[in-house]
Write a protein that holds these residues in place. Structure first.
Motif, PDB file in Angstrom:
ATOM      1  N   UNK A  82       9.521 -24.797 -62.640  1.00  0.00           N
ATOM      2  CA  UNK A  82       9.281 -23.521 -63.324  1.00  0.00           C
ATOM      3  C   UNK A  82       9.487 -22.332 -62.379  1.00  0.00           C
ATOM      4  N   UNK A  83       8.984 -22.449 -61.151  1.00  0.00           N
ATOM      5  CA  UNK A  83       9.169 -21.361 -60.173  1.00  0.00           C
ATOM      6  C   UNK A  83      10.626 -21.242 -59.742  1.00  0.00           C
ATOM      7  N   UNK A  84      11.281 -22.369 -59.521  1.00  0.00           N
ATOM      8  CA  UNK A  84      12.686 -22.339 -59.092  1.00  0.00           C
ATOM      9  C   UNK A  84      13.557 -21.652 -60.134  1.00  0.00           C
ATOM     10  N   UNK A  85      13.325 -21.958 -61.397  1.00  0.00           N
ATOM     11  CA  UNK A  85      14.112 -21.322 -62.468  1.00  0.00           C
ATOM     12  C   UNK A  85      13.900 -19.809 -62.449  1.00  0.00           C
ATOM     13  N   UNK A  88      15.574 -18.463 -59.107  1.00  0.00           N
ATOM     14  CA  UNK A  88      17.033 -18.562 -59.090  1.00  0.00           C
ATOM     15  C   UNK A  88      17.695 -17.675 -60.135  1.00  0.00           C
ATOM     16  N   UNK A  89      17.015 -17.404 -61.257  1.00  0.00           N
ATOM     17  CA  UNK A  89      17.613 -16.522 -62.270  1.00  0.00           C
ATOM     18  C   UNK A  89      17.341 -15.044 -61.995  1.00  0.00           C
ATOM     19  N   UNK A  90      16.583 -14.777 -60.934  1.00  0.00           N
ATOM     20  CA  UNK A  90      16.268 -13.391 -60.562  1.00  0.00           C
ATOM     21  C   UNK A  90      16.683 -13.099 -59.126  1.00  0.00           C
ATOM     22  N   UNK A 128      13.539 -14.418 -67.733  1.00  0.00           N
ATOM     23  CA  UNK A 128      12.415 -15.337 -67.961  1.00  0.00           C
ATOM     24  C   UNK A 128      11.073 -14.769 -67.468  1.00  0.00           C
ATOM     25  N   UNK A 129      10.696 -13.592 -67.956  1.00  0.00           N
ATOM     26  CA  UNK A 129       9.487 -12.945 -67.453  1.00  0.00           C
ATOM     27  C   UNK A 129       8.216 -13.788 -67.621  1.00  0.00           C
TER      28      UNK A 129
END
Length: 183
Positions: A82-85, A88-90, A128-129
């Motif tokens: 969850x943190x990696x997503x 990585x998307x930010x 993904x806030x």
């Protein structure tokens, strides 16, 4: 983030009668060392900190996979994912809700001006806030955490509890009875 949770977990486990001598050896601990070194590099070179943090997450993943036989590592893995997503998307940084962060006793200027190596300001353009640091946690060390952090803290707590409070095996029971009857 985890130091207070791990300390609390050890205290709870010791109160419950846990024994530190039962703590196992993890495989590939060098991967954790590399992760720490990469995060330190991110702090010293904040302009490229996101790259170091992203690479550190790959090494953490490798460590978790190497130690997946500990069932609580799977909870860690959910938090990591969850943190990696979110990171990585930010662009390699975890967005943080400034309204929540203002409750912290820390200087937010590096986050606001974009020089913080690990965090960026949560904005409407953040991806993904709901996975970012939006939950204020006042105790034990005040911080703003993410859903992934909750899984990571839960995994750390449960892992220490499980490892320090292993059930006694049948062989140990048998040996204990035999010892008791001799005395």
């Amino acid at each position: 983030m985890l130091l207070d949770v791990i300390c609390l977990s050890f205290i709870v486990a010791l109160i419950r009668g846990g024994r530190i001598k039962e703590f196992p050896k993890f495989k590939k601990v060098v991967l954790l060392v590399i992760t720490i070194v990469l995060q330190v590099c991110a702090a010293f070179f904040p302009t490229v900190g996101g790259i170091f943090i992203s690479i550190a997450y790959v090494f953490i993943l490798a460590f978790l996979i190497c130690n997946r036989e500990f069932e609580d590592m799977r909870i860690f893995l959910i938090g990591w994912f969850l943190n990696a997503i979110a990171i990585w998307t930010n662009n390699g940084k975890m967005p943080i809700d400034l309204e929540q962060a203002k409750k912290l006793p820390y200087d937010l200027e590096p986050v606001i001006n974009g020089t913080n190596f690990k965090h960026s300001v949560l904005t409407e353009s953040s991806n993904l806030p709901f996975l970012t640091d939006v939950i204020y946690m006042p105790l034990i060390i005040p911080r703003v955490i993410s859903i992934g952090d909750i899984f990571i803290m839960l995994g750390a707590f449960l892992l220490v509890q499980r490892l320090m409070n292993k059930p006694i095996s049948l062989l140990q029971l048998h040996e204990g009875k035999r010892y008791a009857t001799k005395n």
